[in-house]
Every structure is written in C-alpha cells, then in structure tokens.
Design a protein around this motif. Structure first.
Motif, PDB file in Angstrom:
ATOM      1  N   LYS A  74       0.918  -1.205   0.034  1.00  0.00           N
ATOM      2  CA  LYS A  74       0.129   0.006   0.063  1.00  0.00           C
ATOM      3  C   LYS A  74       0.894   1.202  -0.023  1.00  0.00           C
ATOM      4  O   LYS A  74       1.942   1.527   0.831  1.00  0.00           O
ATOM      5  N   GLY A  75       0.477   2.283  -0.799  1.00  0.00           N
ATOM      6  CA  GLY A  75       1.234   3.469  -0.953  1.00  0.00           C
ATOM      7  C   GLY A  75       2.675   3.529  -1.559  1.00  0.00           C
ATOM      8  O   GLY A  75       3.326   4.481  -1.530  1.00  0.00           O
ATOM      9  N   SER A  76       2.978   2.429  -2.358  1.00  0.00           N
ATOM     10  CA  SER A  76       4.180   2.506  -2.861  1.00  0.00           C
ATOM     11  C   SER A  76       4.259   3.122  -4.002  1.00  0.00           C
ATOM     12  O   SER A  76       3.165   3.137  -4.923  1.00  0.00           O
ATOM     13  N   ALA A  77       5.482   3.516  -4.511  1.00  0.00           N
ATOM     14  CA  ALA A  77       5.478   4.273  -5.952  1.00  0.00           C
ATOM     15  C   ALA A  77       6.679   3.375  -6.712  1.00  0.00           C
ATOM     16  O   ALA A  77       7.779   3.184  -6.034  1.00  0.00           O
ATOM     17  N   ILE A  78       6.153   2.870  -7.749  1.00  0.00           N
ATOM     18  CA  ILE A  78       7.010   1.962  -8.752  1.00  0.00           C
ATOM     19  C   ILE A  78       7.715   2.848  -9.828  1.00  0.00           C
ATOM     20  O   ILE A  78       6.851   3.433 -10.697  1.00  0.00           O
ATOM     21  N   GLY A  79       8.854   3.367  -9.912  1.00  0.00           N
ATOM     22  CA  GLY A  79       9.464   4.354 -10.867  1.00  0.00           C
ATOM     23  C   GLY A  79       9.496   3.630 -12.228  1.00  0.00           C
ATOM     24  O   GLY A  79       9.241   2.409 -12.624  1.00  0.00           O
ATOM     25  N   GLY A  80       9.718   4.696 -13.201  1.00  0.00           N
ATOM     26  CA  GLY A  80       9.656   4.256 -14.599  1.00  0.00           C
ATOM     27  C   GLY A  80      10.650   3.200 -15.125  1.00  0.00           C
ATOM     28  O   GLY A  80      11.828   3.496 -14.517  1.00  0.00           O
ATOM     29  N   ASN A  81      10.484   2.483 -15.968  1.00  0.00           N
ATOM     30  CA  ASN A  81      11.330   1.479 -16.519  1.00  0.00           C
ATOM     31  C   ASN A  81      11.894   0.485 -15.301  1.00  0.00           C
ATOM     32  O   ASN A  81      12.959  -0.131 -15.816  1.00  0.00           O
ATOM     33  N   VAL A  82      11.256   0.295 -14.285  1.00  0.00           N
ATOM     34  CA  VAL A  82      11.944  -0.548 -13.305  1.00  0.00           C
ATOM     35  C   VAL A  82      11.197  -1.928 -13.842  1.00  0.00           C
ATOM     36  O   VAL A  82      10.264  -2.287 -14.288  1.00  0.00           O
ATOM     37  N   TRP A  83      12.014  -3.096 -13.510  1.00  0.00           N
ATOM     38  CA  TRP A  83      11.833  -4.408 -13.738  1.00  0.00           C
ATOM     39  C   TRP A  83      11.595  -5.066 -12.485  1.00  0.00           C
ATOM     40  O   TRP A  83      12.754  -5.203 -11.727  1.00  0.00           O
ATOM     41  N   LEU A  84      10.281  -5.525 -11.993  1.00  0.00           N
ATOM     42  CA  LEU A  84      10.371  -5.855 -10.563  1.00  0.00           C
ATOM     43  C   LEU A  84       9.539  -7.261 -10.598  1.00  0.00           C
ATOM     44  O   LEU A  84       8.642  -7.461 -11.162  1.00  0.00           O
ATOM     45  N   THR A  85      10.563  -8.177  -9.814  1.00  0.00           N
ATOM     46  CA  THR A  85       9.812  -9.751  -9.739  1.00  0.00           C
ATOM     47  C   THR A  85       9.608 -10.076  -8.336  1.00  0.00           C
ATOM     48  O   THR A  85       9.948 -11.424  -8.174  1.00  0.00           O
ATOM     49  N   ARG A  86       9.805  -9.051  -7.397  1.00  0.00           N
ATOM     50  CA  ARG A  86       9.626  -9.606  -6.087  1.00  0.00           C
ATOM     51  C   ARG A  86       8.854  -8.581  -5.043  1.00  0.00           C
ATOM     52  O   ARG A  86       8.416  -7.373  -5.699  1.00  0.00           O
ATOM     53  N   SER A  87       8.020  -8.942  -4.345  1.00  0.00           N
ATOM     54  CA  SER A  87       7.182  -8.269  -3.547  1.00  0.00           C
ATOM     55  C   SER A  87       7.919  -6.798  -2.697  1.00  0.00           C
ATOM     56  O   SER A  87       9.158  -6.965  -2.524  1.00  0.00           O
ATOM     57  N   VAL A  88       7.173  -5.848  -2.602  1.00  0.00           N
ATOM     58  CA  VAL A  88       7.822  -4.632  -1.724  1.00  0.00           C
ATOM     59  C   VAL A  88       6.761  -4.051  -0.568  1.00  0.00           C
ATOM     60  O   VAL A  88       5.657  -4.271  -0.833  1.00  0.00           O
ATOM     61  N   PRO A  89       7.134  -3.900   0.363  1.00  0.00           N
ATOM     62  CA  PRO A  89       6.406  -3.525   1.498  1.00  0.00           C
ATOM     63  C   PRO A  89       5.678  -2.176   1.320  1.00  0.00           C
ATOM     64  O   PRO A  89       6.152  -1.413   0.588  1.00  0.00           O
ATOM     65  N   PRO A  90       4.715  -1.961   2.108  1.00  0.00           N
ATOM     66  CA  PRO A  90       3.967  -0.749   2.103  1.00  0.00           C
ATOM     67  C   PRO A  90       4.844   0.378   2.159  1.00  0.00           C
ATOM     68  O   PRO A  90       6.044   0.545   2.931  1.00  0.00           O
ATOM     69  N   GLY A  91       4.521   1.481   1.265  1.00  0.00           N
ATOM     70  CA  GLY A  91       5.461   2.756   1.379  1.00  0.00           C
ATOM     71  C   GLY A  91       6.446   2.747   0.464  1.00  0.00           C
ATOM     72  O   GLY A  91       7.533   3.780   0.716  1.00  0.00           O
TER      73      GLY A  91
END
Length: 298
Positions: free
Chosen positions: A267-284
């Motif tokens: 919740k409340g996370s921001a994922i930047g442009g062009n990021v390649w993400l394959t793992r969970s990220v915590p809130p914020g």
C-alpha cells in the motif's frame, strides 16, 4: 524479344483441399454449428451499455427528466434482446445441441443488467480519479469523453461482470475491442477496485489474475504480467492459477515499469519508470532503477 513462358495455371481445387485438411486438423472444427457471436454486434452492445450508464453523454443527447426513463427503458429492452442473442451464440459455440441455451441466455443477460448500477458507481469513481489525478484534465466530462484509459476500464468492468456470470467468449471480445481502439490490454478476469486511473495508457497490459486495490494509478507502457507459467503433465499451461501481481491501495506505477509474477506491491508504494520488478515490496516503498539494482527498497 520473346515473351516469358506462361505461368502454370494454379490448381485451385488442390488449394481448397489443403485448406480443408488444415481446418479439420484444428480442435473440434465447428462444422455445422450455429453462428458465433458477432464482433460488430458486441461492439454495438458496448456502445448501448455506455448510453445506459451515462445517459445524455452517450446515445440520445436531448434528454429531459420526463423522457429519461422512457429512453432508458427502451434501450434496456434493446440491450436485453441483443445481449441474450449474443450470449446464446456463445453458449452454443461449445454445445451446438444445447436445448436450454435460449432460456439460459436470457437469464444471464438479465443478471448482467442488474449489475449495471454497481458498474456505474465504480466508473464514476474512476472518472473522478482521472480528473483529480491529471492536471491537464479540465473537467470530469473530458475524462469521460476522451480518455482512452476510461474507455478501456469501462469495457473491462462490463466484461468482468459477464465473466463472473460464466458467459463464454463475449468478455474477451469486449476487452479486445477496447484494446484495438486504445492500445490498452486488460484481461476481463482482472479484479480492479474503485478510483482506478490509467494516464495516457498506450501499451498497458494487465493480466488475468491481477488484483488491483483502491485509488491505484498507472501510466503508459506498464505491464502487470506473469513471470512464468506452471505446466501440466503434458506440458500445457495450467489455466486460472494466480500468476499476476497484487497491487494494494494507493499505489502508483510509472511509465514502462514491468511488474511480473504473483508478487505484492504494498500500500502506498511508488514504482518508478522502466523498473523491472519480480519481488514483493512492503507498504510505502519507493522503487527506482537505482535502488532496484541494489536490491533495497527505499
């Protein structure tokens, strides 16, 4: 100068035979079946549904308090008949000998229409989110009329309700029609909460088992996709397995980010442009290319 030798006359009978053999090699070639759903008719039904959801904005433009219910009732009746016909075609595509498909199709069409007020509520929140989230938007009406993200989301929300009812073929036909118009590909199976806003939108892909929370915003080129496909004993992809991201409330995913697998964006996370993400990220979390390479959310 000699004329070139005449080309041999093609054997069109042989071409017909080759096409027939290729066709019958397909799984359950529908020889003798009734008509399949019509793309043109389904697209027209979506336009009629938009006029039911937003009367005065789509369809008849000169509505008054006295004529509103008449127009809605007449259009509702037209949609009921047209939709039940297309649903019946979809049902009979897999079972041409079906003897109960007509009655079943009417029941499904009625059940779908009963859900329109809920869809209308969700879309109203999407429109407001678009107006509030884009400083270039001059009014909610501009979002409703001209934003491709709203068109794609409206089609998906309608298709999603049909899918939940078990209607075959039509849900994907509806979202693929929107895909062809907007460049936004949202599977009808995706679960999307209130106040969902896609800004610009071109190239967005949202997979079948995505779960998207409330007040989520994504930009052009974002992929919410699958990292891998579990296979059965014969090497075929297993259908319906949760394999796409869970996006919690108040998340922003910026342009061209690729998020893959059954991971959670807190919740409340921001994922930047062009990021390649394959793992969970915590809130914020704030994920950029730099901190993703370091393996550390900020």
């Amino acid at each position: 100068m000699k004329n070139p030798p005449a080309a041999p006359k093609p054997d069109l009978h042989a071409v017909v035979e080759a096409l027939a053999e290729a066709s019958t090699a397909l799984t359950e070639m529908p020889l003798g079946r009734r008509e399949f759903p019509s793309r043109t008719a389904v697209a027209a039904l979506v336009e009629d549904l938009r006029a039911l959801l937003f009367p005065g904005y789509f369809g008849a433009s000169e509505l008054t308090a006295e004529t509103l219910r008449y127009h809605l009732g007449a259009r509702m009746d037209r949609v009921l008949h047209g939709l039940s016909d297309q649903i019946q075609r979809g049902l009979m595509a897999s079972d041409p000998a079906c003897t109960e498909c007509r009655g079943r199709s009417v029941e499904l069409a009625q059940a779908f229409l009963a859900r329109l007020p809920q869809v209308r509520h969700l879309l109203a929140t999407d429109i407001q989110a678009g107006f509030e989230g884009d400083p270039a938007a001059t009014s909610p009406e501009e979002v409703l009329f001209s934003y491709p993200g709203l068109l794609a989301v409206a089609s998906q929300r309608l298709a999603h309700e049909l899918l939940k009812l078990g209607v075959p073929l039509l849900p994907r036909m509806i979202t693929e029609h929107a895909h062809s118009l907007t460049g936004i590909d949202i599977h009808p199976g995706a679960q999307i909460g209130e106040r969902f806003f896609i800004d610009h939108g071109t190239g967005v892909v949202i997979g079948e088992t995505c779960v998207i929370g409330r007040n989520v915003r994504i930009y052009q080129g974002v992929t919410l996709g699958a990292k891998s496909f579990p296979l059965d004993a014969e090497g075929h992809p297993v259908k319906g397995v949760p394999r796409h991201p869970v996006v919690e409330d108040d998340v922003i995913v910026y342009s061209n980010a690729t998020v893959l697998g059954r991971i959670t964006l807190g919740k409340g996370s921001a994922i930047g442009g062009n990021v390649w993400l394959t793992r969970s990220v915590p809130p914020g979390s704030v994920i950029t290319q730099a901190n993703e390479k370091d393996g550390m959310p900020s």
